[in-house]
Design a protein around this motif. Structure first.
Motif, short mmCIF file in Angstrom:
data_model
loop_
_atom_site.label_atom_id
_atom_site.label_comp_id
_atom_site.label_asym_id
_atom_site.label_seq_id
_atom_site.Cartn_x
_atom_site.Cartn_y
_atom_site.Cartn_z
N THR A 8 0.83 -1.20 0.00
CA THR A 8 0.00 0.00 0.00
C THR A 8 0.87 1.26 0.00
OG1 THR A 8 -1.73 -1.19 1.20
CG2 THR A 8 -1.86 1.21 1.20
N ALA A 9 1.93 1.26 0.79
CA ALA A 9 2.83 2.41 0.85
C ALA A 9 3.52 2.63 -0.49
CB ALA A 9 3.87 2.21 1.95
N MET A 10 3.95 1.57 -1.15
CA MET A 10 4.60 1.69 -2.46
C MET A 10 3.62 2.23 -3.50
SD MET A 10 7.75 1.19 -2.39
CE MET A 10 8.06 1.16 -4.13
N LYS A 11 2.39 1.76 -3.48
CA LYS A 11 1.39 2.26 -4.43
C LYS A 11 1.10 3.74 -4.20
CE LYS A 11 -0.75 -2.05 -5.69
NZ LYS A 11 -1.97 -2.80 -5.90
N ALA A 12 1.06 4.15 -2.95
CA ALA A 12 0.83 5.57 -2.64
C ALA A 12 2.01 6.40 -3.13
CB ALA A 12 0.63 5.75 -1.14
N PHE A 13 3.22 5.91 -2.96
CA PHE A 13 4.41 6.62 -3.43
C PHE A 13 4.39 6.74 -4.95
CE2 PHE A 13 8.74 6.47 -5.11
CZ PHE A 13 9.23 7.66 -4.59
N GLU A 14 4.10 5.65 -5.65
CA GLU A 14 4.04 5.67 -7.11
C GLU A 14 2.97 6.63 -7.61
OE1 GLU A 14 3.53 1.61 -8.30
OE2 GLU A 14 5.56 1.06 -7.68
N ALA A 15 1.85 6.71 -6.91
CA ALA A 15 0.77 7.59 -7.32
C ALA A 15 1.18 9.06 -7.18
CB ALA A 15 -0.48 7.31 -6.50
N SER A 16 2.05 9.36 -6.23
CA SER A 16 2.49 10.74 -6.05
C SER A 16 3.59 11.11 -7.03
CB SER A 16 2.99 10.94 -4.61
OG SER A 16 4.20 10.23 -4.42
N ASN A 17 4.13 10.16 -7.73
CA ASN A 17 5.23 10.36 -8.66
C ASN A 17 4.87 9.71 -9.99
OD1 ASN A 17 7.70 11.10 -9.59
ND2 ASN A 17 8.86 9.61 -8.41
N PRO A 18 3.90 10.29 -10.75
CA PRO A 18 3.33 9.59 -11.90
C PRO A 18 4.25 9.44 -13.11
CG PRO A 18 2.44 11.79 -11.73
CD PRO A 18 3.27 11.57 -10.52
N VAL A 19 5.30 10.26 -13.22
CA VAL A 19 6.16 10.17 -14.39
C VAL A 19 7.61 10.17 -13.96
CG1 VAL A 19 6.87 11.34 -16.51
CG2 VAL A 19 4.48 11.39 -15.83
N ASN A 20 8.40 9.29 -14.55
CA ASN A 20 9.85 9.27 -14.33
C ASN A 20 10.53 9.55 -15.66
OD1 ASN A 20 9.59 8.52 -11.64
ND2 ASN A 20 9.60 6.35 -12.10
N ILE A 21 11.62 10.31 -15.62
CA ILE A 21 12.37 10.66 -16.82
C ILE A 21 13.62 9.79 -16.91
CG2 ILE A 21 13.59 12.52 -18.01
CD1 ILE A 21 10.56 12.99 -17.80
N PHE A 22 13.90 9.29 -18.12
CA PHE A 22 15.06 8.44 -18.37
C PHE A 22 15.81 8.95 -19.59
CE2 PHE A 22 12.01 5.75 -16.23
CZ PHE A 22 12.78 5.02 -15.35
N VAL A 23 17.07 8.62 -19.66
CA VAL A 23 17.86 8.85 -20.87
C VAL A 23 18.24 7.47 -21.39
CG1 VAL A 23 19.98 9.83 -21.82
CG2 VAL A 23 18.72 11.07 -20.06
N GLY A 24 18.02 7.25 -22.68
CA GLY A 24 18.33 5.97 -23.30
C GLY A 24 19.10 6.16 -24.58
N THR A 25 19.43 5.05 -25.21
CA THR A 25 20.16 5.05 -26.47
C THR A 25 19.43 4.18 -27.48
OG1 THR A 25 22.25 5.28 -25.27
CG2 THR A 25 22.40 4.56 -27.55
N VAL A 26 19.32 4.67 -28.71
CA VAL A 26 18.68 3.89 -29.76
C VAL A 26 19.62 2.73 -30.11
CG1 VAL A 26 17.78 3.89 -32.11
CG2 VAL A 26 17.45 5.89 -30.65
N GLU A 33 14.28 0.06 -31.20
CA GLU A 33 14.61 -0.56 -29.92
C GLU A 33 15.48 0.43 -29.16
OE1 GLU A 33 15.68 -5.00 -28.90
OE2 GLU A 33 17.44 -3.96 -29.66
N ILE A 34 15.08 0.76 -27.95
CA ILE A 34 15.81 1.73 -27.14
C ILE A 34 16.29 1.06 -25.86
CG2 ILE A 34 15.64 3.88 -25.84
CD1 ILE A 34 13.64 4.84 -27.97
N GLU A 35 17.57 1.25 -25.58
CA GLU A 35 18.17 0.65 -24.39
C GLU A 35 18.28 1.72 -23.31
OE1 GLU A 35 22.60 -0.69 -23.60
OE2 GLU A 35 21.57 -2.14 -24.87
N ILE A 36 17.71 1.44 -22.15
CA ILE A 36 17.83 2.35 -21.02
C ILE A 36 19.05 1.98 -20.19
CG2 ILE A 36 16.76 3.13 -18.88
CD1 ILE A 36 14.09 3.01 -20.28
N HIS A 37 19.25 0.72 -19.98
CA HIS A 37 20.47 0.19 -19.39
C HIS A 37 20.63 -1.23 -19.89
CE1 HIS A 37 17.88 -1.76 -16.43
NE2 HIS A 37 17.38 -0.58 -16.12
N GLN A 38 21.72 -1.88 -19.53
CA GLN A 38 22.04 -3.19 -20.10
C GLN A 38 20.92 -4.21 -19.96
OE1 GLN A 38 25.73 -4.15 -18.16
NE2 GLN A 38 26.92 -3.52 -19.96
N LYS A 39 20.14 -4.11 -18.91
CA LYS A 39 19.11 -5.11 -18.66
C LYS A 39 17.72 -4.69 -19.15
CE LYS A 39 21.45 -7.16 -14.75
NZ LYS A 39 21.38 -7.55 -13.34
N LEU A 40 17.60 -3.47 -19.70
CA LEU A 40 16.28 -3.01 -20.13
C LEU A 40 16.34 -2.43 -21.53
CD1 LEU A 40 13.29 -2.57 -19.60
CD2 LEU A 40 13.87 -0.43 -18.43
#
Length: 104
Positions: A8-26, A33-40
């Motif tokens: 419940t606490a994690m869901k409340a935290f995620e709801a207060s932070n609806p968007v996250n910004i990332f930098v990736g590489t094509v 296909e865009i790579e955010i890090h080696q595993k994603l």
């Protein structure tokens, strides 16, 4: 009970932070296909592509000595392998909006 409180606490935290910004590489331009890090690596089904990162060409009609000519001019190249991109993760993490290219 403790686990339920954590969830419940994690869901409340995620709801207060609806968007996250990332930098990736094509990693690949076609299919995208865009790579955010080696595993994603994100494939087309997880991406929302904006007009800002797509190829834009215009046809320029002109006349030289009475001869009509048509020239294609590239305004934006679009995404290519190795380009850095800025992405916004939509709440829930299933979709990423490709906002723009990163420039030096």
């Amino acid at each position: 009970m403790i686990e339920l409180i954590k969830i419940t606490a994690m869901k409340a935290f995620e709801a207060s932070n609806p968007v996250n910004i990332f930098v990736g590489t094509v990693a690949n331009a076609n299919p995208i296909e865009i790579e955010i890090h080696q595993k994603l690596k994100l494939t087309r089904e997880f991406l929302v592509i904006t007009e800002r990162v797509t190829r834009l060409e215009i046809d320029l009609k002109h006349n030289h000595g009475g001869v009509d000519a048509l020239t294609k001019i590239v305004i934006r190249e679009g995404l290519k392998k190795g380009d850095g991109v800025v992405l916004a993760r939509v709440q829930g993490g299933q979709q990423f909006v490709v906002l723009d290219k990163v420039v030096d």
